[in-house]
Design a protein around this motif. Sequence first.
Motif, PDB file in Angstrom:
ATOM      1  N   ASN A  37      50.361  66.145  32.021  1.00  0.00           N
ATOM      2  CA  ASN A  37      50.483  67.509  32.532  1.00  0.00           C
ATOM      3  C   ASN A  37      50.211  68.483  31.386  1.00  0.00           C
ATOM      4  O   ASN A  37      50.854  68.408  30.337  1.00  0.00           O
ATOM      5  CB  ASN A  37      51.895  67.730  33.086  1.00  0.00           C
ATOM      6  CG  ASN A  37      52.038  69.052  33.806  1.00  0.00           C
ATOM      7  OD1 ASN A  37      51.278  69.992  33.561  1.00  0.00           O
ATOM      8  ND2 ASN A  37      53.018  69.135  34.692  1.00  0.00           N
ATOM      9  N   GLN A  43      53.180  69.975  29.789  1.00  0.00           N
ATOM     10  CA  GLN A  43      54.216  69.072  29.298  1.00  0.00           C
ATOM     11  C   GLN A  43      54.586  69.415  27.859  1.00  0.00           C
ATOM     12  O   GLN A  43      53.722  69.588  26.994  1.00  0.00           O
ATOM     13  CB  GLN A  43      53.707  67.625  29.388  1.00  0.00           C
ATOM     14  CG  GLN A  43      54.729  66.569  29.011  1.00  0.00           C
ATOM     15  CD  GLN A  43      54.183  65.173  29.278  1.00  0.00           C
ATOM     16  OE1 GLN A  43      53.480  64.971  30.253  1.00  0.00           O
ATOM     17  NE2 GLN A  43      54.515  64.222  28.424  1.00  0.00           N
ATOM     18  N   LYS A  89      42.824  63.336  37.893  1.00  0.00           N
ATOM     19  CA  LYS A  89      43.305  64.715  37.835  1.00  0.00           C
ATOM     20  C   LYS A  89      43.340  65.344  39.217  1.00  0.00           C
ATOM     21  O   LYS A  89      42.440  65.144  40.030  1.00  0.00           O
ATOM     22  CB  LYS A  89      42.405  65.550  36.931  1.00  0.00           C
ATOM     23  CG  LYS A  89      42.584  65.288  35.443  1.00  0.00           C
ATOM     24  CD  LYS A  89      41.680  66.192  34.620  1.00  0.00           C
ATOM     25  CE  LYS A  89      41.865  65.941  33.125  1.00  0.00           C
ATOM     26  NZ  LYS A  89      40.935  66.778  32.319  1.00  0.00           N
ATOM     27  N   VAL A 115      46.470  68.162  36.462  1.00  0.00           N
ATOM     28  CA  VAL A 115      47.503  67.171  36.145  1.00  0.00           C
ATOM     29  C   VAL A 115      46.981  65.784  36.494  1.00  0.00           C
ATOM     30  O   VAL A 115      46.456  65.562  37.590  1.00  0.00           O
ATOM     31  CB  VAL A 115      48.799  67.463  36.917  1.00  0.00           C
ATOM     32  CG1 VAL A 115      49.838  66.376  36.655  1.00  0.00           C
ATOM     33  CG2 VAL A 115      49.346  68.831  36.544  1.00  0.00           C
ATOM     34  N   PRO A 123      53.846  63.839  37.494  1.00  0.00           N
ATOM     35  CA  PRO A 123      54.990  64.512  38.103  1.00  0.00           C
ATOM     36  C   PRO A 123      55.965  63.508  38.738  1.00  0.00           C
ATOM     37  O   PRO A 123      55.582  62.405  39.073  1.00  0.00           O
ATOM     38  CB  PRO A 123      54.353  65.403  39.172  1.00  0.00           C
ATOM     39  CG  PRO A 123      53.096  64.698  39.524  1.00  0.00           C
ATOM     40  CD  PRO A 123      52.600  64.051  38.263  1.00  0.00           C
TER      41      PRO A 123
END
Length: 710
Positions: free
Chosen positions: A177, A180, A203, A208, A240
């Motif tokens: 991410n 992040q 992606k 992400v 995630p």
Amino acid sequence: MSDDAPEGPQDFPPGTRDSVAQRLGQSLTVDGSVPDRLDDLPTASYRSLSDHALWNEITRVQPRTIVGIKPPDIARGVFRGQSMANRDDLARFADEITRVEGVRPVDDPLSEYEAAATLDDQPYPAIIVDLADARALSELRRLTVVDYIEPLYFLDGIGCALPTYSPNVADEMFSPNPAQQQPDNVSWNYRHMGIQDAWALFKNGPGVIVAPGKGIKLGIIDTGLYSDAPQFETSTFPLPQGTRNPVERLSAMADAAVHCSHGTRIAGLAAAPAAGTASPANYVGIAWGSDTVCVKVGNGVVQAGTSVYTVVAGMDMAIAAGARVLTLAFGMPYVSDYLRDNIVRIYDDQSRPSVLMVAAAGTNVPWVTFPASMTRETVAVTIVDFRPTSVSRYKKYAGLSYFPDIVAYGSAVDFAAVNGPGDIPTQGNAATLLTTIGGSSSATAMIAGIAAVAWSKIPHLSRAGLVSRLVESSSLAGIEGETGGAGRSLEVGWGIPDAYVAAGGARRAAIEGPQSVTPGAGYQLTASVNGYEPFFTYQWDTGETAQTIAAVAGAPGTSRSHSVVITNTQDSSVLTASLTVQFTGAHVRTIYAEQIISEWATFLVGKRVDRLVNSGRQLRDGCSVVSVRGLEYARKDGVFVPVGVAAESKDNGHNGFTVRRPGGIGPRSLDAIAHVWHDGLSAVRMRVAYEVWEVDPVDCVEPGITRAVP
């Protein structure tokens, strides 16, 4: 998977054709017969040993023995995943076996002594016994109801230490991410196999990277996963959140406690989650979005050995839990018929999704061990050593100064993963957070992880299609002792796979079409990549957006240059290709590969295999390939003769082939991939036919490579 056996007779030797109609009420082969067990693998079987040698193998751990059972008038107890004896037969034959002096049946209720079932829901025809002495073994081998005798335990030699890892200056950082805060660590060797580039194919819109490997569960058939392996804690699953399920810990043994690090280290390298932590011990696994099931099948301690019963039970447990890719990071010096029968059963089971079995070629041995030597059912993997200062960037492990051990190479090997000095970082336990793994065991984790990532990105691929993507992605470039960049080696198979290409990305592009065309004639051009073509869009200099376009040749003596921009819709990467076409006297003709491809059944087992034809070969100037097809052959009066006409594919019901060009190669390249298959009852033979443009008066035939007539 390999295809190197010499062609044998098409009929069984006398005395090996026994009717099985009384058992099944139907024919398993053309005439309802079943052959003897054959020693047709690169690894010898326990059956091939003398009584003395077999007794030595049985007593290496303890004289606990598997005795395969068969009806006295049938050549073997299991064929094509089906039992040749019913339950009443088994009880009767088992009683005859246990009446031999010195043979004691084992009535242990532990799960590791429970045999698997066959595809026809019969109990596998075998019993476990203890033998008092070598004389009892000799007596058993003379019984007509005995199929085979082999040790229940084998010495796997798996290492259980937790060696320390000194971070490599080439190690990288990774954040799935962009927002992040804390990146994860990535092992230096991933870049050599295109792994980070493959992750980029996952992606989403905001950029992400979401769970490479998601949807393909990995089954780690090994020594189990430590309960305190920190990176597999639920709280550290990949970002995630919610993209990965908790790891499953199962055991095929009565003792479910984990006493050895080997399975944990395999799991970490194959699939440790991206955790988003500042801890220097957090190294990301290759398929970090895959769900994982870790099954304990042994303790990895040489003195105790591992039971082949637990190995099979563990494989079945993992598959029942949904695993599609299995790691088999162990090796046996001889073929176990019990394990082989059950691997064949798993491979051929059409009642559930197909499974890819990745097996270690062997460490500290000079030959490919079993089950990696099963050239149809398993993908055999080994490692090469990265040496940046060497002329050959990748050396073979054969007594290197800092690594005196060796790993196995041979014709059964399919792929090689990259390892190096100090081995590869992976996960340990709470006390030793970061450790290493090496040998061909590390290759099972890496190739299995790459396969899971590729299958996750292109989930509708068949198992054969997945292996084809691995093959097309692989290269021998830079490997010690290998001369070409493509093709199959007799030691390291197809070479080092590129996870990016296997998962659909492309490294090369070309325009396929004629280089010379007769003035005024029409011609076609096709944009080609070595990736998964549905992922790409095309923009020609003419404004056209189709993959294939048509054009008309201009005036004599002139030429036209064509170009195309090719965009990958998954990661927005761009490739370009161009081709200049000369307008001069030319014609189309068909020439043929000198090589005839011939595949047949050596074990009455079907096969699907890719064969690369004329790897790296080029036509001379003035010649270009328009298309490739295949021409079928049959044996007549001891010679091969062509049958019918050339076609891109042929399906005879019991055998057939499909021929295509690898993606992203130039118009002069003679590289062709022939996918051939048979059902185990027949042979398939074919030759690649090339349709080529030939400038007058050039002759495109290259003696020894191609020929003018079929």
